[in-house]
Design an enzyme around this catalytic site. Sequence first.
Site, PDB file in Angstrom:
ATOM      1  N   GLY A  58       0.785  -1.234   0.000  1.00  0.00           N
ATOM      2  CA  GLY A  58       0.000   0.000   0.000  1.00  0.00           C
ATOM      3  C   GLY A  58       0.817   1.284   0.000  1.00  0.00           C
ATOM      4  N   ASN A  66       1.423   3.021  -2.618  1.00  0.00           N
ATOM      5  CA  ASN A  66       0.654   3.960  -3.458  1.00  0.00           C
ATOM      6  C   ASN A  66      -0.558   4.495  -2.709  1.00  0.00           C
ATOM      7  OD1 ASN A  66       1.720   4.309  -6.320  1.00  0.00           O
ATOM      8  ND2 ASN A  66       1.964   2.107  -5.962  1.00  0.00           N
ATOM      9  N   HIS A 116       0.131   0.877 -12.849  1.00  0.00           N
ATOM     10  CA  HIS A 116       0.803  -0.323 -13.362  1.00  0.00           C
ATOM     11  C   HIS A 116       2.287  -0.005 -13.587  1.00  0.00           C
ATOM     12  CE1 HIS A 116       1.102  -4.175 -15.365  1.00  0.00           C
ATOM     13  NE2 HIS A 116       1.873  -3.573 -16.258  1.00  0.00           N
ATOM     14  N   ASP A 144      -5.126  -4.015 -18.156  1.00  0.00           N
ATOM     15  CA  ASP A 144      -4.058  -3.025 -18.352  1.00  0.00           C
ATOM     16  C   ASP A 144      -4.139  -2.342 -19.721  1.00  0.00           C
ATOM     17  OD1 ASP A 144      -3.070  -3.777 -15.842  1.00  0.00           O
ATOM     18  OD2 ASP A 144      -1.737  -5.278 -16.697  1.00  0.00           O
TER      19      ASP A 144
HETATM   20  C1  GAR Z   1       2.906  -1.168  -7.642  1.00  0.00           C
HETATM   21  O1  GAR Z   1       4.189  -1.109  -8.179  1.00  0.00           O
HETATM   22  C2  GAR Z   1       1.873  -1.292  -8.726  1.00  0.00           C
HETATM   23  O2  GAR Z   1       2.236  -0.628  -9.892  1.00  0.00           O
HETATM   24  C3  GAR Z   1       1.834  -2.784  -8.932  1.00  0.00           C
HETATM   25  O3  GAR Z   1       1.915  -3.323  -7.641  1.00  0.00           O
HETATM   26  C4  GAR Z   1       2.700  -2.454  -6.837  1.00  0.00           C
HETATM   27  C5  GAR Z   1       1.955  -2.213  -5.550  1.00  0.00           C
HETATM   28  O4  GAR Z   1       2.759  -1.527  -4.632  1.00  0.00           O
HETATM   29  N1  GAR Z   1       0.644  -3.188  -9.610  1.00  0.00           N
HETATM   30  C6  GAR Z   1       0.606  -4.134 -10.538  1.00  0.00           C
HETATM   31  O5  GAR Z   1       1.555  -4.801 -10.860  1.00  0.00           O
HETATM   32  C7  GAR Z   1      -0.761  -4.334 -11.170  1.00  0.00           C
HETATM   33  N2  GAR Z   1      -0.668  -5.194 -12.294  1.00  0.00           N
HETATM   34  P1  GAR Z   1       2.123  -0.867  -3.342  1.00  0.00           P
HETATM   35  O6  GAR Z   1       1.261  -1.927  -2.665  1.00  0.00           O
HETATM   36  O7  GAR Z   1       3.298  -0.504  -2.489  1.00  0.00           O
HETATM   37  O8  GAR Z   1       1.316   0.328  -3.764  1.00  0.00           O
END
Ligand code: GAR
Length: 195
Positions: free
Chosen positions: A14, A16, A111, A147
């Site tokens: 989490g 993001n 993504h 995507d």
């Molecule tokens: C992020 O890098 C996001 O872009 C990726 O998962 C990570 C989550 O990080 N998402 C994907 O790969 C979706 N296909 P976070 O939990 O620290 O935000």
Amino acid sequence: MNKQKAAVLISGNGSNLQALIDACKQPDFPVEITAVISNKEEAYGLNRASEAGIPCHVIKHGNYATREAFDKAMHEQLLHHCARIVCLAGFMRMLSPWFVAQWQGRMLNIHPSLLPAFKGASAVRDALNAGLRETGCSVHVVTDEMDAGEVLLQAKVPILPGDSEESLHQRIHAQEHRIYPQALKMLALKLVQGA
Ligand code: GAR
């Protein structure tokens, strides 16, 4: 300021979500987060939501017979919290066409690649293995095709000699945290104007 209500769906760390929480703290940011939903009870992002005083819910996909039944349970919570925008932030479940239709034009995803390159769950590794010198991240509108919806913002990230998947993903994350709040703001302002 009349803020648009948004919910964030997560499955893990989490970071993001944290970037979105921090942006929403700004008085002039046009969005407030009213709920966080995780499909995994161990997701660290739940702690981030609690710390920020945001209601959070664990809805385990394993407890539902079908993808759509799980999505309907999430949808109910989103309506309960008056969400008008949904942000996927490391939410690692495919969504049903039914759910996507409910949130058409109102759901964003982050993504870790320069879409349309490297769709799917291993985008960072795939870019590294491709031997490229550059990858990045994209915020896009979610559509039925994985995507593939309209890209709102992208940021480039260099692939450096000796990069591991972790070191590269760390630099991608830094850019994700910058562009996701910007894209959310763009969508919220667009929805206000269209209303
Ligand atoms: C992020 O890098 C996001 O872009 C990726 O998962 C990570 C989550 O990080 N998402 C994907 O790969 C979706 N296909 P976070 O939990 O620290 O935000």
